[in-house]
Design an enzyme around this catalytic site. Structure first.
Site, PDB file in Angstrom:
ATOM      1  N   LYS A   1    -136.641  -2.292  13.662  1.00  0.00           N
ATOM      2  CA  LYS A   1    -135.460  -3.159  13.553  1.00  0.00           C
ATOM      3  C   LYS A   1    -135.865  -4.582  13.945  1.00  0.00           C
ATOM      4  O   LYS A   1    -136.412  -4.819  15.023  1.00  0.00           O
ATOM      5  CB  LYS A   1    -134.378  -2.625  14.490  1.00  0.00           C
TER       6      LYS A   1
HETATM    7  O1  G3P Z   1    -126.603  -1.570  16.335  1.00  0.00           O
HETATM    8  C1  G3P Z   1    -126.035  -2.800  16.168  1.00  0.00           C
HETATM    9  C2  G3P Z   1    -124.529  -2.875  16.139  1.00  0.00           C
HETATM   10  O2  G3P Z   1    -123.983  -1.715  15.601  1.00  0.00           O
HETATM   11  C3  G3P Z   1    -123.911  -3.326  17.415  1.00  0.00           C
HETATM   12  O3  G3P Z   1    -122.533  -3.120  17.499  1.00  0.00           O
HETATM   13  O4  G3P Z   1    -120.444  -3.036  18.801  1.00  0.00           O
HETATM   14  O5  G3P Z   1    -122.448  -4.183  19.778  1.00  0.00           O
HETATM   15  O6  G3P Z   1    -121.200  -5.225  17.905  1.00  0.00           O
HETATM   16  P1  G3P Z   1    -121.618  -3.931  18.548  1.00  0.00           P
END
Ligand code: G3P
Length: 218
Positions: free
Chosen positions: A83
């Site tokens: 990633k």
């Molecule tokens: O994995 C990355 C993403 O899904 C993060 O989500 O909830 O931290 O904005 P969030």
């Protein structure tokens, strides 16, 4: 549509996998910070739980550092996906890792142009962050819709899949699926919420009560 779990928590991953609907896992530094320990060991364990892609995020700012970290991650298991954040250095790293046959997930995408750039650089997955756009009074789903339309216009982007990330609730999953995202990654909580409907619970209660009445005394 594929569902990934967005977590580094082994117990959560085991739970989701038991339900038979988990196709892979995404992790990031914030999710890793919640569980602690050795990131490498956690990734190894997750890769043993699923044959699907497991995203491991690099932290270097420069392409050389990203590639070095990515090559090390790729040695952990064949289903590791590296990633990489969307920067110019990230694009270079994606392109160099793709040349080595290593799959990448380009993260922190907030516009269709960023997604298109990552796909052109050779990313296997691109991760538009739907919820974080909604958080700042934008409509994150528009990026998914635009990318799905762009992908439908060109054959040369077939190596890449649109992964709806930063999913906060079940409607985000439905809307991503309708828009044409190939994958949605979500917390276990959202995956569980997707199973819920009060009429399902009510129906089960009615069936149980009728069954008890029908079979009582037999
Ligand atoms: O994995 C990355 C993403 O899904 C993060 O989500 O909830 O931290 O904005 P969030």
């Amino acid at each position: 549509m594929k569902f990934f779990l967005d977590t580094a928590d082994i117990e959560e991953i085991k739970t989701g996998i038991k339900w038979g609907v988990v196709d892979g896992v995404t992790t990031n530094p914030s999710l890793y910070a919640k569980v602690g320990g050795s990131y490498e060991e956690i990734l190894k364990e997750i890769c043993g739980l699923t044959k699907g892609p497991v995203s491991a995020e690099v932290m270097s700012d420069d392409a050389d550092g990203m590639v070095k970290e990515g090559l090390a991650f790729a040695k952990i298991a064949p289903n590791i996906v590296v990633k990489v954040a969307l920067t110019t250095a990230g694009l270079e790293a994606i392109s160099r890792l793709a040349a080595e046959g290593i799959k990448t997930n380009c993260t922190l995408i907030f516009t269709a142009n960023q997604g298109l750039m990552a796909a052109k650089a050779g990313a296997s997955l691109i991760s538009p962050f739907v919820g974080r756009l909604d958080d700042i009074n934008e409509d994150g789903m528009i990026v998914i819709q635009e990318l799905a339309e762009i992908f439908a216009n060109y054959e040369g982007l077939d190596h890449c899949e649109i992964l709806a990330a930063s999913i906060r609730h079940p409607r985000h999953v439905t809307e991503s699926a309708l828009a044409g995202a190939h994958v949605a990654t979500m917390p276990l909580k959202v995956l569980e919420q997707m199973t819920k409907h009060p009429l399902t619970d009510k129906g089960i209660a009615i069936f149980k009560s009728d069954w008890a009445k029908a079979t009582s005394g037999k």
